[in-house]
Scaffold this motif. Structure first.
Motif, PDB file in Angstrom:
ATOM      1  N   LYS A  52      52.437  45.088  33.083  1.00 34.26           N
ATOM      2  CA  LYS A  52      53.062  43.938  32.412  1.00 34.26           C
ATOM      3  C   LYS A  52      52.097  42.761  32.307  1.00 34.26           C
ATOM      4  N   LYS A  53      51.366  42.479  33.374  1.00 36.97           N
ATOM      5  CA  LYS A  53      50.461  41.332  33.367  1.00 36.97           C
ATOM      6  C   LYS A  53      49.302  41.542  32.400  1.00 36.97           C
ATOM      7  N   ILE A  54      48.706  42.738  32.459  1.00 34.90           N
ATOM      8  CA  ILE A  54      47.572  42.999  31.563  1.00 34.90           C
ATOM      9  C   ILE A  54      48.025  43.009  30.106  1.00 34.90           C
ATOM     10  N   ASN A  55      49.193  43.591  29.857  1.00 34.36           N
ATOM     11  CA  ASN A  55      49.723  43.622  28.493  1.00 34.36           C
ATOM     12  C   ASN A  55      49.985  42.214  27.979  1.00 34.36           C
ATOM     13  N   THR A  56      50.531  41.365  28.864  1.00 35.33           N
ATOM     14  CA  THR A  56      50.795  39.971  28.482  1.00 35.33           C
ATOM     15  C   THR A  56      49.489  39.237  28.197  1.00 35.33           C
ATOM     16  N   LEU A  57      48.486  39.450  29.038  1.00 36.72           N
ATOM     17  CA  LEU A  57      47.206  38.763  28.863  1.00 36.72           C
ATOM     18  C   LEU A  57      46.503  39.179  27.581  1.00 36.72           C
ATOM     19  N   ALA A 108      39.168  35.895  24.887  1.00 36.04           N
ATOM     20  CA  ALA A 108      40.518  36.450  24.826  1.00 36.04           C
ATOM     21  C   ALA A 108      41.571  35.504  25.397  1.00 36.04           C
ATOM     22  N   GLY A 109      41.139  34.339  25.928  1.00 33.17           N
ATOM     23  CA  GLY A 109      42.090  33.374  26.469  1.00 33.17           C
ATOM     24  C   GLY A 109      42.482  33.614  27.913  1.00 33.17           C
ATOM     25  N   GLU A 159      46.096  36.322  39.632  1.00 37.40           N
ATOM     26  CA  GLU A 159      47.338  37.107  39.579  1.00 37.40           C
ATOM     27  C   GLU A 159      47.041  38.602  39.622  1.00 37.40           C
ATOM     28  N   ILE A 160      46.007  39.019  38.899  1.00 37.07           N
ATOM     29  CA  ILE A 160      45.628  40.441  38.922  1.00 37.07           C
ATOM     30  C   ILE A 160      45.187  40.835  40.337  1.00 37.07           C
ATOM     31  N   LYS A 161      44.429  39.969  40.967  1.00 35.72           N
ATOM     32  CA  LYS A 161      43.936  40.231  42.324  1.00 35.72           C
ATOM     33  C   LYS A 161      45.078  40.393  43.311  1.00 35.72           C
ATOM     34  N   ALA A 162      46.168  39.633  43.094  1.00 35.16           N
ATOM     35  CA  ALA A 162      47.305  39.674  44.023  1.00 35.16           C
ATOM     36  C   ALA A 162      48.148  40.939  43.867  1.00 35.16           C
ATOM     37  N   ASN A 171      37.577  46.177  28.437  1.00 35.56           N
ATOM     38  CA  ASN A 171      37.536  47.150  27.349  1.00 35.56           C
ATOM     39  C   ASN A 171      38.681  46.902  26.364  1.00 35.56           C
ATOM     40  N   GLY A 172      39.862  46.627  26.914  1.00 35.85           N
ATOM     41  CA  GLY A 172      41.015  46.347  26.049  1.00 35.85           C
ATOM     42  C   GLY A 172      40.838  45.076  25.237  1.00 35.85           C
ATOM     43  N   ALA A 173      40.298  44.027  25.896  1.00 34.10           N
ATOM     44  CA  ALA A 173      40.102  42.758  25.200  1.00 34.10           C
ATOM     45  C   ALA A 173      39.107  42.924  24.050  1.00 34.10           C
ATOM     46  N   VAL A 174      38.014  43.636  24.292  1.00 31.77           N
ATOM     47  CA  VAL A 174      36.999  43.841  23.263  1.00 31.77           C
ATOM     48  C   VAL A 174      37.553  44.682  22.116  1.00 31.77           C
ATOM     49  N   ALA A 175      38.293  45.747  22.452  1.00 30.94           N
ATOM     50  CA  ALA A 175      38.856  46.618  21.416  1.00 30.94           C
ATOM     51  C   ALA A 175      39.838  45.854  20.537  1.00 30.94           C
ATOM     52  N   LEU A 176      40.684  45.030  21.168  1.00 28.16           N
ATOM     53  CA  LEU A 176      41.645  44.245  20.395  1.00 28.16           C
ATOM     54  C   LEU A 176      40.947  43.225  19.498  1.00 28.16           C
TER      55      LEU A 176
END
Length: 467
Positions: free
Chosen positions: A203-208, A252-253, A261-264, A280-285
């Protein structure tokens, strides 16, 4: 071989001239032959003789954009050169001999004498002159259109090349990013994470990456975010390329608070792999967004060309939004505007009613005036083009203003004359504003020109309804 009346009667223009008048023409003329490679006359020669081409093969050439180009080839008898009542004093074409040719030439003063003596002969020669003016004007108008088309095509090719190259380049890089996904799959699948941790991270990565609105940052703000991200990764002593990740995350903001948050959500030893997955996801998007933007640019350009050329409309009178044509024209000339460092100011009244018009013809008006304005401002290395639209009772006014050096007052009255141009040899035919004038008359409109140093304005006034 002496010239005969029968030979002259084979020329369509002279077919109905009485035989005695044709004999008089023969008696007053000089008969001769020219060989292949000779020239009967050249551009700039004094126009002082009427030439009757009897047999052989000749070619007429005109100067276009500094190059001598073929206009006509004659292998049938024809009348050329000086003609009664013509205002031409110098030759506009070059006549080359392609194979041995036979001529009869009559001095201009003799032809002027024929005006008093021989009505039918004079009428025939005037008919030749009328046809010559019509044919040459049509040729020059076609040349003007081809020059304009060449300019638009060059700019359009450049505009299309940029997004097309971006798509090709980015799609190749995107393929590399997809290949990295497969490399990361195995180590990611071996992470010892609970279902709850996986759900939270997802959820967090998708939101980011996917659901966060993009925020436009200044270069200083962007650099500050990058520095903060870089320092965060260095402090965590992560085995990652901190420079690459911080730059991609900042674009990517993603900020340091997001990484906290990811670390936690997972054990710290998993953090490098998770950040690489995010990167990788940020670059691909980002690449996908670049491809979409470039594709939309191409689509918009193609749509502008379609609208500009009126490809899906007939040529009849129809309700027309002048702003659509103006903006399509600006799109077609965008490359030239940017190359000339020209800023466009649109002062449009978007509440104007539609105009009864021929849209394709109006686009020629906008193109000729705007293109001339860009050329005029070139001497300043920059410029401002202001386009204003407004309603004046039952009329619509369009004013196109440039801040170029202006048109000298002594030639202001001549700019609408056919073949008059202030451009260098080969850069214009002098028909652009003549075409504008004719199209305005077709729309029962008027053109007003005002010019002084630093400001030249063309105001085009159209009646809203033609019928």
């Amino acid at each position: 071989m002496a010239v005969t009346i029968e030979q002259l009667q084979q020329i369509e223009a002279l077919a109905d001239v009485p035989a005695p008048q044709l004999q008089w023409l023969i008696d007053q003329g000089e008969e001769y032959w020219l060989e292949k490679g000779d020239k009967l006359f050249s551009i700039g020669d004094h126009l002082d003789k009427t030439h009757v081409f009897l047999e052989g093969k000749i070619r007429l050439c005109a100067m276009q954009q500094g190059v001598l180009r073929e206009v006509y080839v004659y292998d049938k008898a024809h009348v050329a050169g000086y003609l009664p009542f013509s205002r031409l004093v110098t030759v506009k074409l070059t006549c080359e001999i392609l194979q041995r040719s036979h001529f009869l030439s009559i001095p201009g003063p003799i032809i002027r004498e024929a005006i008093k003596l021989h009505y039918e002969l004079t009428a025939a020669l005037v008919g030749v002159m009328t046809n010559r003016v019509r044919d040459y004007t049509a040729f020059q108008q076609q040349t003007e259109k081809m020059i304009s088309l060449g300019k638009l095509s060059a700019g359009l090719a450049h505009e299309l090349n940029n997004p097309a190259a971006a798509i090709a380049r980015t799609s190749g890089l995107l393929q590399t990013q997809v290949e990295l996904l497969t490399e990361l799959f195995k180590p990611l699948s071996q992470l010892q994470l609970t279902a709850e941790q996986v759900e939270t991270l997802d959820k967090k990565i998708n939101t980011l990456l996917c659901n966060r609105p993009m925020q436009i940052k200044s270069m200083l703000e962007q650099a500050a975010v990058e520095d903060a991200l870089y320092n965060w990764m260095e402090e965590e002593e992560l085995d990652v390329n901190a420079g690459e990740l911080s730059a991609n995350f900042a674009e990517a903001g993603i900020a340091t608070a997001d990484l906290d948050e990811i670390k936690a959500c997972a054990p710290v030893q998993y953090l490098p792999l998770l950040l690489q997955w995010m990167n990788n996801g940020a670059v691909a998007l980002k690449m996908a967004a670049d491809i979409r933007e470039a594709s939309e640019r191409i689509s918009n350009l193609v749509n502008s060309v379609k609208n500009y050329t009126q490809m899906d409309r007939d040529g009849n009178l129809q309700p027309t939004d002048i702003h659509t044509g103006l903006r399509n024209t600006l799109t077609m000339l965008d490359y030239k505007l940017r190359k000339g460092n020209v800023t466009v100011e649109e002062h449009f009244d978007l509440t104007l009613p539609q105009l009864d018009a021929y849209p394709g013809e109006l686009n020629q008006v906008w193109t000729n005036i705007i293109d001339n304005a860009i050329d005029a401002m070139a001497v300043n290395k920059e410029g401002v083009l202001r386009i204003t639209t407004q309603q004046d009772n039952e009329f619509i006014e369009v004013t196109i203003n440039d801040n170029g050096p202006g048109i000298p007052q002594e030639i202001l009255a001549n700019v609408f004359d056919p073949f008059f141009t202030t451009k260098e040899v080969g850069k214009g035919t002098g028909l652009g504003l003549d075409i504008v004038n004719r199209i305005m008359r077709q729309h029962k409109g008027t053109v007003r020109l005002r010019s002084q140093p630093g400001s030249t304005s063309f105001t085009l006034c159209f009646p809203i309804h033609l019928q």
